[in-house]
Design a protein around this motif. Structure first.
Motif, mmCIF file in Angstrom:
data_model
loop_
_atom_site.group_PDB
_atom_site.id
_atom_site.type_symbol
_atom_site.label_atom_id
_atom_site.label_comp_id
_atom_site.label_asym_id
_atom_site.label_seq_id
_atom_site.Cartn_x
_atom_site.Cartn_y
_atom_site.Cartn_z
ATOM 1 N N ALA A 141 -12.926 -3.294 -10.380
ATOM 2 C CA ALA A 141 -12.024 -4.392 -10.761
ATOM 3 C C ALA A 141 -10.575 -4.052 -10.430
ATOM 4 O O ALA A 141 -10.037 -3.039 -10.908
ATOM 5 C CB ALA A 141 -12.174 -4.678 -12.250
ATOM 6 N N ALA A 142 -9.942 -4.902 -9.639
ATOM 7 C CA ALA A 142 -8.563 -4.666 -9.217
ATOM 8 C C ALA A 142 -7.645 -4.589 -10.431
ATOM 9 O O ALA A 142 -7.666 -5.466 -11.297
ATOM 10 C CB ALA A 142 -8.110 -5.796 -8.294
ATOM 11 N N GLY A 143 -6.873 -3.529 -10.502
ATOM 12 C CA GLY A 143 -5.854 -3.393 -11.545
ATOM 13 C C GLY A 143 -6.353 -2.755 -12.825
ATOM 14 O O GLY A 143 -5.556 -2.418 -13.694
ATOM 15 N N ALA A 183 -13.367 2.513 -8.116
ATOM 16 C CA ALA A 183 -13.598 2.312 -6.677
ATOM 17 C C ALA A 183 -12.897 1.044 -6.217
ATOM 18 O O ALA A 183 -12.872 0.050 -6.940
ATOM 19 C CB ALA A 183 -15.095 2.214 -6.391
ATOM 20 N N MET A 184 -12.320 1.087 -5.036
ATOM 21 C CA MET A 184 -11.744 -0.115 -4.421
ATOM 22 C C MET A 184 -12.381 -0.270 -3.044
ATOM 23 O O MET A 184 -12.010 0.417 -2.093
ATOM 24 C CB MET A 184 -10.210 0.019 -4.314
ATOM 25 N N PRO A 185 -13.401 -1.125 -2.945
ATOM 26 C CA PRO A 185 -14.075 -1.355 -1.659
ATOM 27 C C PRO A 185 -13.423 -2.511 -0.901
ATOM 28 O O PRO A 185 -12.415 -3.071 -1.356
ATOM 29 C CB PRO A 185 -15.491 -1.744 -2.112
ATOM 30 N N VAL A 220 -3.516 1.240 -3.557
ATOM 31 C CA VAL A 220 -4.443 1.264 -2.413
ATOM 32 C C VAL A 220 -4.974 -0.135 -2.080
ATOM 33 O O VAL A 220 -5.445 -0.378 -0.961
ATOM 34 C CB VAL A 220 -5.622 2.249 -2.679
ATOM 35 N N ILE A 221 -4.873 -1.058 -3.041
ATOM 36 C CA ILE A 221 -5.455 -2.400 -2.815
ATOM 37 C C ILE A 221 -4.827 -3.066 -1.584
ATOM 38 O O ILE A 221 -5.515 -3.725 -0.805
ATOM 39 C CB ILE A 221 -5.298 -3.295 -4.063
ATOM 40 N N ALA A 222 -3.515 -2.861 -1.410
ATOM 41 C CA ALA A 222 -2.844 -3.459 -0.243
ATOM 42 C C ALA A 222 -3.303 -2.799 1.059
ATOM 43 O O ALA A 222 -3.214 -3.399 2.131
ATOM 44 C CB ALA A 222 -1.330 -3.335 -0.388
ATOM 45 N N ASN A 244 -6.509 -1.353 1.602
ATOM 46 C CA ASN A 244 -7.905 -1.591 2.006
ATOM 47 C C ASN A 244 -8.573 -2.773 1.294
ATOM 48 O O ASN A 244 -9.264 -3.551 1.930
ATOM 49 C CB ASN A 244 -8.756 -0.323 1.836
ATOM 50 N N GLY A 245 -8.371 -2.934 -0.011
ATOM 51 C CA GLY A 245 -9.112 -3.967 -0.745
ATOM 52 C C GLY A 245 -8.720 -5.367 -0.303
ATOM 53 O O GLY A 245 -9.565 -6.195 0.049
ATOM 54 N N SER A 246 -7.420 -5.634 -0.318
ATOM 55 C CA SER A 246 -6.908 -6.956 0.063
ATOM 56 C C SER A 246 -6.598 -7.063 1.546
ATOM 57 O O SER A 246 -6.536 -8.176 2.087
ATOM 58 C CB SER A 246 -5.613 -7.256 -0.717
ATOM 59 N N SER A 247 -6.383 -5.931 2.201
ATOM 60 C CA SER A 247 -5.854 -5.983 3.567
ATOM 61 C C SER A 247 -6.740 -6.728 4.564
ATOM 62 O O SER A 247 -6.196 -7.317 5.509
ATOM 63 C CB SER A 247 -5.509 -4.580 4.080
HETATM 64 O O1 LIG Z 1 -8.056 -10.444 -4.551
HETATM 65 C C1 LIG Z 1 -8.499 -9.651 -5.385
HETATM 66 O O2 LIG Z 1 -7.997 -9.600 -6.524
HETATM 67 C C2 LIG Z 1 -9.643 -8.741 -5.015
HETATM 68 C C3 LIG Z 1 -9.252 -7.292 -5.111
HETATM 69 C C4 LIG Z 1 -9.149 -6.813 -3.695
HETATM 70 C C5 LIG Z 1 -9.713 -7.904 -2.899
HETATM 71 N N1 LIG Z 1 -10.019 -8.928 -3.636
#
Ligand SMILES: O=C(O)[C@@H]1CCC=N1
Ligand SMILES: NC(=O)C1=CN([C@@H]2O[C@H](COP(=O)(O)OP(=O)(O)OC[C@H]3O[C@@H](n4cnc5c(N)ncnc54)[C@H](O)[C@@H]3O)[C@@H](O)[C@H]2O)C=CC1
Length: 266
Positions: free
Chosen positions: A95-97, A116-118, A166-168, A170-173
């Motif tokens: 979960a992000a954040g 984990a941030m996939p 890291v979300i910027a 890989n997760g959101s990028s």
């Molecule tokens: O947008 C989001 O909050 C989720 C986390 C990273 C990608 N999607």
């Protein structure tokens, strides 16, 4: 007892399980799932995974518990599962954040956690996942979590303090790169290219550039210089992009992404 339990099977939950099964990180008879949309589970059940009737059934019957619900759903879910947690459970949270502190406050100080941030390209085997081990989760338990994601691409261990940042990266990028591609592709169609040809040229160049950045052993500055013929087209393009504040736009995007992660974790 199942090795892996999963609660929440949405955009990322389903591909994670699919990847883990096809990469043989876990066998289907060792997986139990609970989601709100039974039809999404069907393909996973067909290959041998089990469906639970409730969150509690998943928790009570698994060792590793992957939580792949929205951060906003956790405030309701965590108190529900807490009474059923055992000391050997390992919580894998994507979960992000949501920090380890947040999870320990909700589930108990001694909870074993892997953060984990996939990212969604894992559905094609090209994911990049950043993971962090939180005490008292053991190295072996962390290795299991690394395998779950790593079989669908690559997995990197990072410090827990950087899970929001890291979300910027890989997760959101992927969405940022899709948007940049969309801008290129829209302009290409105005030039008269058909969409498919433009996408092959743009995406092929992105893949090639990514390979150059990762494998050529050349610095970013030197790679840029090698494309910029003196007085040529590339330097003209880069200058215009810099004059239009490309760096400010991208940095603002990264900062807003990270800031939102901190807000979600409050
Ligand atoms: O947008 C989001 O909050 C989720 C986390 C990273 C990608 N999607
Ligand atoms: N979508 C992405 O690219 C990425 C998402 N994440 C994280 O993954 C998590 C899930 O994101 P998405 O898959 O995009 O969301 P989603 O909304 O597609 O999936 C979440 C699923 O969980 C279900 N759900 C909620 N509460 C539940 C409960 N108590 N029991 C069973 N199912 C429940 C919802 O019905 C939904 O189907 C989020 O925390 C997000 O921050 C992390 C990295 C990338």
């Amino acid at each position: 007892m199942y090795e892996l339990g999963v609660i929440g099977l949405g955009h990322i939950g389903v591909p994670i399980v699919n990847g883990a099964l096809s990469g043989k990180a876990v066998s289907a008879d060792q997986v139990i799932l609970y989601g709100h949309h039974p039809e999404r589970l069907e393909p996973l059940l067909l290959v041998g995974a089990s469906a639970a009737k409730s969150e509690i059934e998943v928790v009570s019957s698994c060792h590793y518990l992957l939580l792949s619900v929205k951060p906003q759903s956790l405030s309701e879910l965590l108190p529900k599962i807490k009474p059923f947690l055992r000391p050997d459970h390992v919580i894998i949270s994507i979960a992000a954040g949501i920090s380890a502190r947040y999870l320990k406050n909700a589930l108990g100080e001694d909870t074993k956690i892997v953060l984990a941030m996939p990212n969604t390209p894992l559905q094609l085997g090209f994911g990049t996942t950043a993971l962090s081990r939180i005490e008292p989760a053991t190295q072996d338990e962390f290795a299991f979590a690394m395998r779950i994601f790593g079989v669908s691409g690559t997995a990197e261990e990072i410090p827990a303090e950087l899970m929001n940042e890291v979300i910027a990266l890989n997760g959101s990028s992927p969405a940022f790169f899709y948007r940049i591609t969309q801008i290129f592709a829209d302009r290409a169609s105005q030039y008269g290219f058909d969409h498919e040809t433009a996408m092959r040229l743009i995406c092929g160049s992105m893949i090639g550039a990514a390979h150059m950045m990762l494998s050529s052993g050349t610095s970013l500055d030197d790679l840029i210089q090698a494309v910029c013929s003196k007085g040529g087209t590339t330097i003209a393009g880069l200058t215009a992009m810099n004059d239009a504040h490309l760096d400010q736009a991208l940095i603002a995007g990264m900062e807003a992404c990270t800031q939102r992660a901190y807000e979600l974790g409050k």
